[in-house]
Design an enzyme around this catalytic site. Structure first.
Site, PDB file in Angstrom:
ATOM      1  N   ASP A 208     -24.754   9.780 -53.238  1.00  0.00           N
ATOM      2  CA  ASP A 208     -26.260  10.021 -54.073  1.00  0.00           C
ATOM      3  C   ASP A 208     -26.549  11.667 -54.219  1.00  0.00           C
ATOM      4  O   ASP A 208     -27.792  11.922 -54.490  1.00  0.00           O
ATOM      5  CB  ASP A 208     -27.577   9.489 -53.093  1.00  0.00           C
TER       6      ASP A 208
ATOM      7  N   LYS B 137     -35.743  10.670 -50.697  1.00  0.00           N
ATOM      8  CA  LYS B 137     -35.803   9.529 -51.719  1.00  0.00           C
ATOM      9  C   LYS B 137     -36.120   8.401 -50.932  1.00  0.00           C
ATOM     10  O   LYS B 137     -35.890   8.361 -49.881  1.00  0.00           O
ATOM     11  CB  LYS B 137     -34.453   9.437 -52.446  1.00  0.00           C
TER      12      LYS B 137
ATOM     13  N   GLY C 248     -31.809  12.552 -46.577  1.00  0.00           N
ATOM     14  CA  GLY C 248     -32.055  13.906 -46.221  1.00  0.00           C
ATOM     15  C   GLY C 248     -30.827  14.972 -46.348  1.00  0.00           C
ATOM     16  O   GLY C 248     -30.923  15.982 -46.790  1.00  0.00           O
TER      17      GLY C 248
ATOM     18  N   ALA D 256     -31.849   7.751 -41.555  1.00  0.00           N
ATOM     19  CA  ALA D 256     -33.093   6.738 -41.960  1.00  0.00           C
ATOM     20  C   ALA D 256     -33.020   6.127 -43.313  1.00  0.00           C
ATOM     21  O   ALA D 256     -33.766   5.380 -43.857  1.00  0.00           O
ATOM     22  CB  ALA D 256     -34.342   7.539 -41.888  1.00  0.00           C
TER      23      ALA D 256
END
Length: 301
Positions: free
Chosen positions: A139, A12, A105, A101
């Site tokens: 998330d 995302k 992931g 990042a």
């Protein structure tokens, strides 16, 4: 013959991320807009005699309880009423989403693991998967539905939005990562020191009935203050023709939105320098996400 389940774990970007304050439980209250992207990891789940096993060849990926996939397995095992720790199961992860990042992931892998483990272990209703996902990370629940969605609370309260029209995305990852803990700690330090940054609205020039996403990321200024390279990449993306650009989540990845593939491709080589890596991907609608992330059954002899 034993069953194997394969699933894609799509990443995302955050089209908007506002930090609204600190909660009584010490987490930060946020309002964010999640957007699914085509870039994905792959998970293969299979029966395996003995203790639960997690396999991944990517350096830096923990293979114990520090990995959200391992924690997802333990949590779902307990939620299904089973005693002890998970057994007779092996999950192999093939990583494509860069680590640390801000691309989700680890959370995406955990959500994919919940879905394929639910299949392998005899079935788990979606409400149960959502409850387990909420306990794993802010998330993780988003990755059970995907598309474009508003995240409230810690990010775990998910409200679907009208999907962003299709865009090509260039994701640039610098040669360093930023952990979520670091980003929020820097945000708190800067707020305490009185730093206030002007907000640059980036309203996307596309027919889209929501204005919840203005490409503002409250974590970006404190991270850029420690890593100016991120600000330089953001500027380079805008100069290269991106409609809008921002750091994703807690960083360190920066992404730019493009309406055409050709325009996006032109930026890849110039932005892949100094140890940075530029990747081409695209947005996924909720329908595309559901189709592409649905577990697939495979059989082995």
């Amino acid at each position: 013959m034993s069953k194997l389940y394969f699933a894609r774990a799509h990443g995302k970007v955050n089209l908007d991320l506002r930090v609204l304050g600190t909660r009584p439980d010490a987490y930060h209250e946020v309002r964010t807009v999640f957007q699914s992207i085509e870039l994905h990891d792959s998970l293969l789940c299979e029966s395996h005699s003995g203790s639960f096993a997690l396999v991944c060849d990517t350096p830096g990926v923990p293979l114990d309880e520090r990995n959200l996939v391992s924690r997802a397995a333990s949590a779902l095992w307990s939620a299904l009423g089973r005693e002890g720790e998970p057994v007779d199961t092996k999950i192999t992860i093939e990583k494509e989403i860069p680590l640390e990042a801000g691309l989700g992931g680890g959370s995406a892998d955990a959500a994919a693991a919940l879905q394929i483990l639910g299949k392998l272990w005899g079935g788990a209703p979606l409400p149960l998967l959502r409850d387990v996902a909420t306990g794993l990370g802010a998330d993780v629940p988003f990755f059970l539905s995907g598309g474009t969605a508003l995240g409230l609370g810690r990010g775990e309260e998910i409200y679907p939005l009208v999907d962003l029209p299709p865009h090509w995305i260039v994701v640039v990852t610098p040669p360093f990562g930023v952990s979520t803990g670091e980003a929020y700690a820097w945000y708190d330090e800067d707020r305490a020191a009185g730093h206030r940054e002007p907000r640059e609205l980036q309203v996307l020039p596309v027919p889209w009935p929501t204005r919840a996403a203005q490409m503002i990321n409250d974590l970006e200024p404190p991270v850029v203050r420690r890593h100016p390279e991120i600000g330089a990449v953001r500027s380079a993306l805008r100069e290269a023709g991106a409609l809008a650009a921002a750091m994703s989540g807690s960083g360190s990845a920066v992404f730019g939105l493009f309406r055409s593939r050709a325009a996006a491709v032109k930026t890849l080589k110039p932005l892949s320098r100094g140890g940075a890596r530029a990747l081409l991907t695209r947005t996924l609608s909720r329908g595309e996400y559901e189709r592409r992330s649905r577990p697939i059954t495979r059989r082995s002899a």
